[in-house]
Design an enzyme around this catalytic site. Structure first.
Site, PDB file in Angstrom:
ATOM      1  N   ARG A  43       0.856  -1.201   0.000  1.00  0.00           N
ATOM      2  CA  ARG A  43       0.000   0.000   0.000  1.00  0.00           C
ATOM      3  C   ARG A  43       0.883   1.238   0.000  1.00  0.00           C
ATOM      4  O   ARG A  43       1.814   1.335   0.790  1.00  0.00           O
ATOM      5  CB  ARG A  43      -0.880  -0.012   1.239  1.00  0.00           C
ATOM      6  CG  ARG A  43      -1.874   1.116   1.304  1.00  0.00           C
ATOM      7  CD  ARG A  43      -2.649   1.088   2.600  1.00  0.00           C
ATOM      8  NE  ARG A  43      -3.601   0.006   2.667  1.00  0.00           N
ATOM      9  CZ  ARG A  43      -4.223  -0.361   3.801  1.00  0.00           C
ATOM     10  NH1 ARG A  43      -3.949   0.261   4.947  1.00  0.00           N
ATOM     11  NH2 ARG A  43      -5.079  -1.347   3.809  1.00  0.00           N
TER      12      ARG A  43
ATOM     13  N   ARG B  77      -1.470   7.104   9.495  1.00  0.00           N
ATOM     14  CA  ARG B  77      -1.677   6.573   8.139  1.00  0.00           C
ATOM     15  C   ARG B  77      -1.694   7.709   7.120  1.00  0.00           C
ATOM     16  O   ARG B  77      -1.457   8.851   7.451  1.00  0.00           O
ATOM     17  CB  ARG B  77      -3.000   5.797   8.097  1.00  0.00           C
ATOM     18  CG  ARG B  77      -3.068   4.627   9.086  1.00  0.00           C
ATOM     19  CD  ARG B  77      -2.049   3.569   8.730  1.00  0.00           C
ATOM     20  NE  ARG B  77      -2.263   2.353   9.496  1.00  0.00           N
ATOM     21  CZ  ARG B  77      -3.078   1.357   9.151  1.00  0.00           C
ATOM     22  NH1 ARG B  77      -3.817   1.436   8.058  1.00  0.00           N
ATOM     23  NH2 ARG B  77      -3.168   0.276   9.909  1.00  0.00           N
TER      24      ARG B  77
ATOM     25  N   LYS C 118      -3.718   2.064  14.751  1.00  0.00           N
ATOM     26  CA  LYS C 118      -3.644   2.988  13.616  1.00  0.00           C
ATOM     27  C   LYS C 118      -4.188   4.363  14.012  1.00  0.00           C
ATOM     28  O   LYS C 118      -5.039   4.488  14.901  1.00  0.00           O
ATOM     29  CB  LYS C 118      -4.412   2.423  12.427  1.00  0.00           C
ATOM     30  CG  LYS C 118      -5.833   2.035  12.755  1.00  0.00           C
ATOM     31  CD  LYS C 118      -6.573   1.467  11.545  1.00  0.00           C
ATOM     32  CE  LYS C 118      -6.182   0.052  11.205  1.00  0.00           C
ATOM     33  NZ  LYS C 118      -7.083  -0.605  10.252  1.00  0.00           N
TER      34      LYS C 118
ATOM     35  N   LYS D 253      -5.560   8.051  12.092  1.00  0.00           N
ATOM     36  CA  LYS D 253      -5.925   8.552  10.762  1.00  0.00           C
ATOM     37  C   LYS D 253      -6.268  10.041  10.797  1.00  0.00           C
ATOM     38  O   LYS D 253      -7.092  10.462  11.602  1.00  0.00           O
ATOM     39  CB  LYS D 253      -7.106   7.748  10.224  1.00  0.00           C
ATOM     40  CG  LYS D 253      -6.755   6.276  10.050  1.00  0.00           C
ATOM     41  CD  LYS D 253      -7.828   5.481   9.351  1.00  0.00           C
ATOM     42  CE  LYS D 253      -7.325   4.091   9.011  1.00  0.00           C
ATOM     43  NZ  LYS D 253      -8.377   3.245   8.401  1.00  0.00           N
TER      44      LYS D 253
ATOM     45  N   CYS E 234      -8.434 -10.320   1.048  1.00  0.00           N
ATOM     46  CA  CYS E 234      -8.487  -9.881   2.439  1.00  0.00           C
ATOM     47  C   CYS E 234      -8.706 -11.056   3.391  1.00  0.00           C
ATOM     48  O   CYS E 234      -9.712 -11.764   3.294  1.00  0.00           O
ATOM     49  CB  CYS E 234      -9.598  -8.853   2.637  1.00  0.00           C
ATOM     50  SG  CYS E 234      -9.644  -8.313   4.351  1.00  0.00           S
TER      51      CYS E 234
ATOM     52  N   CYS F  42     -16.759  -7.310   5.816  1.00  0.00           N
ATOM     53  CA  CYS F  42     -16.724  -7.581   7.258  1.00  0.00           C
ATOM     54  C   CYS F  42     -16.955  -6.268   7.997  1.00  0.00           C
ATOM     55  O   CYS F  42     -16.991  -5.207   7.373  1.00  0.00           O
ATOM     56  CB  CYS F  42     -15.386  -8.227   7.645  1.00  0.00           C
ATOM     57  SG  CYS F  42     -14.077  -7.038   8.025  1.00  0.00           S
TER      58      CYS F  42
ATOM     59  N   CYS G 102     -13.921  -0.790   5.903  1.00  0.00           N
ATOM     60  CA  CYS G 102     -12.911  -0.132   5.064  1.00  0.00           C
ATOM     61  C   CYS G 102     -13.502   0.767   3.976  1.00  0.00           C
ATOM     62  O   CYS G 102     -12.849   1.708   3.551  1.00  0.00           O
ATOM     63  CB  CYS G 102     -11.993  -1.167   4.437  1.00  0.00           C
ATOM     64  SG  CYS G 102     -11.074  -2.104   5.680  1.00  0.00           S
TER      65      CYS G 102
HETATM   66 FE1  SRM Z   1      -9.024  -1.184   6.103  1.00  0.00          FE
HETATM   67  C1  SRM Z   1      -7.842  -3.847   7.790  1.00  0.00           C
HETATM   68  C2  SRM Z   1      -8.277  -2.609   3.182  1.00  0.00           C
HETATM   69  C3  SRM Z   1      -9.504   1.783   4.567  1.00  0.00           C
HETATM   70  C4  SRM Z   1     -10.735  -0.073   8.841  1.00  0.00           C
HETATM   71  N1  SRM Z   1      -8.134  -2.903   5.579  1.00  0.00           N
HETATM   72  C5  SRM Z   1      -7.677  -3.873   6.444  1.00  0.00           C
HETATM   73  C6  SRM Z   1      -6.909  -4.960   5.689  1.00  0.00           C
HETATM   74  C7  SRM Z   1      -5.467  -4.579   5.670  1.00  0.00           C
HETATM   75  C8  SRM Z   1      -7.140  -6.397   6.175  1.00  0.00           C
HETATM   76  C9  SRM Z   1      -6.220  -6.977   7.204  1.00  0.00           C
HETATM   77  O1  SRM Z   1      -5.985  -6.351   8.262  1.00  0.00           O
HETATM   78  O2  SRM Z   1      -5.743  -8.088   6.971  1.00  0.00           O
HETATM   79  C10 SRM Z   1      -7.561  -4.794   4.288  1.00  0.00           C
HETATM   80  C11 SRM Z   1      -6.752  -5.263   3.087  1.00  0.00           C
HETATM   81  C12 SRM Z   1      -7.650  -5.820   2.044  1.00  0.00           C
HETATM   82  C13 SRM Z   1      -7.010  -6.116   0.766  1.00  0.00           C
HETATM   83  O3  SRM Z   1      -7.022  -7.292   0.349  1.00  0.00           O
HETATM   84  O4  SRM Z   1      -6.480  -5.223   0.119  1.00  0.00           O
HETATM   85  C14 SRM Z   1      -8.001  -3.350   4.321  1.00  0.00           C
HETATM   86  N2  SRM Z   1      -8.788  -0.524   4.243  1.00  0.00           N
HETATM   87  C15 SRM Z   1      -8.563  -1.282   3.151  1.00  0.00           C
HETATM   88  C16 SRM Z   1      -8.699  -0.480   1.878  1.00  0.00           C
HETATM   89  C17 SRM Z   1      -7.770  -0.922   0.765  1.00  0.00           C
HETATM   90  C18 SRM Z   1     -10.158  -0.572   1.434  1.00  0.00           C
HETATM   91  C19 SRM Z   1     -10.534   0.034   0.119  1.00  0.00           C
HETATM   92  O5  SRM Z   1     -11.574  -0.360  -0.391  1.00  0.00           O
HETATM   93  O6  SRM Z   1      -9.864   0.920  -0.384  1.00  0.00           O
HETATM   94  C20 SRM Z   1      -8.449   0.935   2.430  1.00  0.00           C
HETATM   95  C21 SRM Z   1      -6.998   1.324   2.418  1.00  0.00           C
HETATM   96  C22 SRM Z   1      -6.836   2.741   2.825  1.00  0.00           C
HETATM   97  C23 SRM Z   1      -5.449   3.301   2.713  1.00  0.00           C
HETATM   98  O7  SRM Z   1      -5.010   3.606   1.603  1.00  0.00           O
HETATM   99  O8  SRM Z   1      -4.827   3.492   3.761  1.00  0.00           O
HETATM  100  C24 SRM Z   1      -8.936   0.760   3.858  1.00  0.00           C
HETATM  101  N3  SRM Z   1      -9.889   0.571   6.638  1.00  0.00           N
HETATM  102  C25 SRM Z   1     -10.080   1.638   5.815  1.00  0.00           C
HETATM  103  C26 SRM Z   1     -11.010   2.557   6.407  1.00  0.00           C
HETATM  104  C27 SRM Z   1     -11.512   3.833   5.787  1.00  0.00           C
HETATM  105  C28 SRM Z   1     -10.634   4.995   6.045  1.00  0.00           C
HETATM  106  O9  SRM Z   1      -9.536   4.864   6.554  1.00  0.00           O
HETATM  107  O10 SRM Z   1     -11.053   6.117   5.710  1.00  0.00           O
HETATM  108  C29 SRM Z   1     -11.393   2.011   7.623  1.00  0.00           C
HETATM  109  C30 SRM Z   1     -12.458   2.568   8.588  1.00  0.00           C
HETATM  110  C31 SRM Z   1     -12.033   3.778   9.309  1.00  0.00           C
HETATM  111  C32 SRM Z   1     -11.314   3.409  10.561  1.00  0.00           C
HETATM  112  O11 SRM Z   1     -10.138   3.098  10.499  1.00  0.00           O
HETATM  113  O12 SRM Z   1     -11.960   3.426  11.601  1.00  0.00           O
HETATM  114  C33 SRM Z   1     -10.655   0.769   7.760  1.00  0.00           C
HETATM  115  N4  SRM Z   1      -9.214  -1.821   8.004  1.00  0.00           N
HETATM  116  C34 SRM Z   1      -9.994  -1.251   8.965  1.00  0.00           C
HETATM  117  C35 SRM Z   1      -9.947  -2.047  10.160  1.00  0.00           C
HETATM  118  C36 SRM Z   1     -10.683  -1.763  11.494  1.00  0.00           C
HETATM  119  C37 SRM Z   1      -9.953  -0.796  12.335  1.00  0.00           C
HETATM  120  C38 SRM Z   1     -10.552  -0.646  13.694  1.00  0.00           C
HETATM  121  O13 SRM Z   1     -10.376   0.408  14.292  1.00  0.00           O
HETATM  122  O14 SRM Z   1     -11.181  -1.575  14.193  1.00  0.00           O
HETATM  123  C39 SRM Z   1      -9.097  -3.157   9.869  1.00  0.00           C
HETATM  124  C40 SRM Z   1      -8.719  -4.310  10.801  1.00  0.00           C
HETATM  125  C41 SRM Z   1      -7.770  -3.935  11.854  1.00  0.00           C
HETATM  126  O15 SRM Z   1      -7.130  -2.884  11.821  1.00  0.00           O
HETATM  127  O16 SRM Z   1      -7.651  -4.730  12.770  1.00  0.00           O
HETATM  128  C42 SRM Z   1      -8.677  -2.979   8.496  1.00  0.00           C
HETATM  129 FE1  SF4 Z   2     -11.243  -6.775   4.491  1.00  0.00          FE
HETATM  130 FE2  SF4 Z   2     -11.649  -4.233   5.230  1.00  0.00          FE
HETATM  131 FE3  SF4 Z   2     -13.327  -5.400   3.585  1.00  0.00          FE
HETATM  132 FE4  SF4 Z   2     -13.215  -6.180   6.117  1.00  0.00          FE
HETATM  133  S1  SF4 Z   2     -13.896  -4.226   5.397  1.00  0.00           S
HETATM  134  S2  SF4 Z   2     -13.383  -7.479   4.299  1.00  0.00           S
HETATM  135  S3  SF4 Z   2     -11.021  -5.873   6.544  1.00  0.00           S
HETATM  136  S4  SF4 Z   2     -11.160  -5.003   3.162  1.00  0.00           S
END
Ligand code: SRM
Ligand code: SF4
Length: 649
Positions: A77, A146, A230, A232, A459, A498, A502
């Site tokens: 990323r 981030r 994390k 943000k 994912c 899930c 995201c």
């Molecule tokens: Fe996310 C984890 C993809 C934005 C909340 N996110 C993941 C992981 C890395 C899965 C993992 O931990 O194994 C996903 C990878 C999937 C894949 O196969 O690529 C993933 N997140 C993404 C992306 C690619 C989704 C997308 O459709 O674009 C976004 C990448 C953003 C970036 O460039 O940095 C992405 N994730 C977000 C957002 C939205 C945002 O940031 O504006 C959120 C919700 C906002 C927040 O953080 O509260 C988000 N991702 C999570 C979480 C839950 C965090 C939490 O506080 O509970 C996880 C899981 C974790 O961290 O344990 C997670």
């Molecule tokens: Fe994976 Fe994020 Fe989608 Fe959940 S919301 S399935 S962590 S990419």
């Protein structure tokens, strides 16, 4: 190596990841050792540290075979403050996707790019290529600041937009990790050529606030343990919610005077969306207004907020470690008071703001200095070539021929800017040849404003499909809208595989959140400009039941909305009890229903009806035949089915 004091916390045991960070020697080990080993994957501890370097270990879940090693691969990323992707970096990423990845690029919801499918043996070459081409993956994942978001629009005649870009970059620099680990591991210690940091940022990073700095460590702001989770940040301008500001840990809103000169920033904090099903103690939360800070003090205020979360965020339970839980547990006043201790003075009162609007900036626009910009929609962020649709080729050709910078948007789209007007026709010709739509009005707005996360197959946390499922589901939603006479209606639909959220489904007007295989929790009532949290309406909707579930809600919306009321606002106004009541009384007008003969329905018990879905053409035939014969569709279907069953052995 000097370590910072362990976080001053409760008597409870720190989570395992805290120990992994402590033993990593500022993000070096075990990655530095294991990257040299001839293996397909890393150890559990290395996986945690690898995240700080911008990579996740994954496996292709479509290829899982019981008893066999997983099909290990890596996701990379990039971190692009304000969504900036210089042309040279874009071309490098495009090439890497073909050389080492799965031939696609994915624009993310935080204005970054992801590459999927990279093998461990190619990881070093891939990261080195990104760094050498003016990019970075450092801190794109992990317990750290981030990617810092900012509205992607390049309005040169609106200074507030330029300030948002400038401060997004500066805050990204301020909070970037200082460890040498990244360049040691991926560039064998070579220092990357990167843009000079602003002297103000350099000074602010090491300036001793009231405990904002941890002395004598490689990481003055983070210390040995980095953040509890994390973190943000976004920077936006008044009235522009193109970056979903309420969902961020920290948002700064640029405040200018009537001449357009920067005065300071309003501060929001405590947003965050990740949650876990059936764990009430986890929840999505929108950010609170905290106060206002003058421009001269903004870096100290950011450091004070970071230090508060660094020192008081919960390091014992990762499900309770985000800033939103600290603010929720303490309340805004206690949080503000603690931030002010680190800041050394009170924050000024939050300034009144006009309403925020959502903008996606798609299509051709003037950028305010004679040049043009062009926003291109990328379906769910996936840049690919497929049949005659050649988005990847089109973007590459445009960058190659016109050397244009890109701004990624928070809605998984992108903007080319600095386009000389005389190049418009040639760019348009490339898009037309590659089958890429540039007029946003020709995209179904349901599709245009929708987002889905990647989910399966990459994912590891996905419970069900998202990116691969949403196109079909949007088509079906459109069909239901058409059926109930809401042909031109649209609203914001977002889907995730899930509850981590995201694609920010909890801010959507209609949110689908994977809750079981092929099933979704459904959230209703978010606003079209993403300023209100939606609420969960049902826990598990099987995707086969989407039509029967949505039809009554849409009919109620059509009958009872106020003029111009959006779907999300309607659901929020009437409330879920009213929607449920309406849906329970609802008799579908034209659906095919097959009633059981017995037991007879009484006036008290609702009639048991079983719904069967038909394709449009079959449905039209059935309806025409029933009308011409003067019989009900149900009778015809019953007769046909009985006849069919008689033919079975
Ligand atoms: Fe996310 C984890 C993809 C934005 C909340 N996110 C993941 C992981 C890395 C899965 C993992 O931990 O194994 C996903 C990878 C999937 C894949 O196969 O690529 C993933 N997140 C993404 C992306 C690619 C989704 C997308 O459709 O674009 C976004 C990448 C953003 C970036 O460039 O940095 C992405 N994730 C977000 C957002 C939205 C945002 O940031 O504006 C959120 C919700 C906002 C927040 O953080 O509260 C988000 N991702 C999570 C979480 C839950 C965090 C939490 O506080 O509970 C996880 C899981 C974790 O961290 O344990 C997670
Ligand atoms: Fe994976 Fe994020 Fe989608 Fe959940 S919301 S399935 S962590 S990419």
């Amino acid at each position: 190596m000097v370590k910072s004091a362990p976080p001053p916390l409760t008597s409870r045991k720190p989570s395992k990841v805290e120990g992994i960070k402590e033993n990593s020697n500022f993000l070096r080990e075990p990655v530095a050792t294991q990257i040299l080993e001839d293996t397909t994957h890393f150890s559990e501890d290395a996986i945690q540290i690898l995240k700080f370097h911008g990579s996740y270990q994954q496996d292709n879940r479509d290829n899982r075979v019981k008893g066999q090693e997983k099909d290990y691969q890596f996701m990379l990323r990039t971190k692009n403050p304000g969504g900036l992707v210089p042309p040279q970096l874009y071309l490098a990423l495009d090439k890497l996707a073909d050389e080492y990845g799965n031939h696609t690029l994915r624009a993310t919801t935080r204005q970054g790019f992801q590459l999927h499918g990279i093998l461990k043996k190619n990881l070093k070459a891939a990261i080195a290529t990104i760094i050498k081409n003016l990019g970075s993956t450092l801190g794109a994942c992990g317990d750290i600041n981030r990617n810092v978001m900012a509205p992607p629009a390049p309005f040169k005649n609106q200074p507030e937009y330029q300030y948002a870009w400038e401060y997004a970059q500066n805050i990204a620099d301020l909070l970037s990790p200082q460890t040498g680990a990244y360049y040691e591991i991926w560039l064998d210690g070579e220092k990357a050529i990167s843009a000079e940091e602003s002297p103000e940022v350099k000074a602010a990073r090491v300036r001793n606030g009231n405990g904002t700095i941890i002395h004598d460590t490689e990481e003055p702001i983070y210390g040995t343990y980095y953040m509890p989770r994390k973190f943000k940040v976004s920077v936006t301008v008044t009235g522009d919610n193109s970056i979903d500001l309420y969902s961020q840990d920290l948002t700064l809103v640029v405040i200018t005077d009537s001449q357009g000169d920067l005065q300071g920033f309003n501060i929001f904090a405590g947003g965050g969306l990740g949650r876990t099903h059936n764990k009430e103690e986890t929840f999505a939360r929108i950010a609170d207004p905290i106060g206002y800070v003058n421009k001269a003090d903004v870096y100290d205020a950011v450091k004070a907020i970071v230090a508060t979360q660094r020192d008081y965020g919960d390091r014992t339970d990762r499900r309770h470690a985000r800033l939103k839980y600290l603010i929720n547990d303490w309340g805004v006043d206690k949080f503000r008071a603690k931030v002010e201790e680190y800041f050394g003075k009170p924050l000024a009162p939050f300034q009144e703001l006009p309403e925020f609007k959502y903008h996606d900036f798609l299509g051709w626009h003037e950028q305010g200095d004679g040049n043009l910009f062009l926003g291109i929609s990328i379906d769910n962020g996936r840049v690919k070539d497929e049949g005659s649709f050649k988005l990847k080729t089109a973007l590459r050709e445009i960058v190659e021929q016109f050397n244009l910078p890109i701004r990624l948007t928070a809605n998984q789209n992108l903007i080319f800017y600095e386009i000389a007007p005389e190049n418009k026709a040639a760019i348009q010709a490339i898009l037309d040849r590659c089958g890429v739509v540039s007029d946003p009005n020709t995209i179904d707005p349901l599709v245009r404003y929708a987002m889905a996360c990647p989910a399966l197959p990459t994912c590891g946390l996905a419970i069900t499909e998202s990116e691969r499922a949403i196109p079909g589901i949007l088509e079906r939603i459109r069909a239901v809208l058409d059926k109930v006479g809401l042909q031109n209606e649209h609203f914001v639909v977002r889907m995730t595989g899930c509850p981590n959220g995201c694609a920010r489904p909890y801010m959507a007007e209609l949110g689908f959140v994977g809750s079981a295989p092929e099933s979704y929790q459904v959230w209703l009532g978010g606003s079209p400009n993403q300023t209100r949290l939606a609420q969960p309406y049902v826990e598990k909707l099987h995707h086969n039941d989407i039509e029967s579930f949505l039809e009554p809600i849409f009919v109620y919306f059509k009958q009872s909305r106020t003029s111009q009321e959006s779907f999300g606002d309607f659901c929020d106004r009437v409330g879920f009890d009213a929607i449920r009541e309406f849906a329970s009384q609802y008799e579908p007008e034209a659906a095919v229903t097959v009633e059981p003969e017995a037991p007879k329905a009484t006036s008290k018990s609702r009639k048991a009806r079983y719904r069967v879905s038909l394709h449009d053409d079959l449905y039209t035939k059935l309806k025409t035949t029933a009308t011409s014969q003067g019989r009900s569709m149900t009778d015809l279907v019953k007769e046909a089915l009985e006849a069919y069953f008689q033919t079975l052995p």
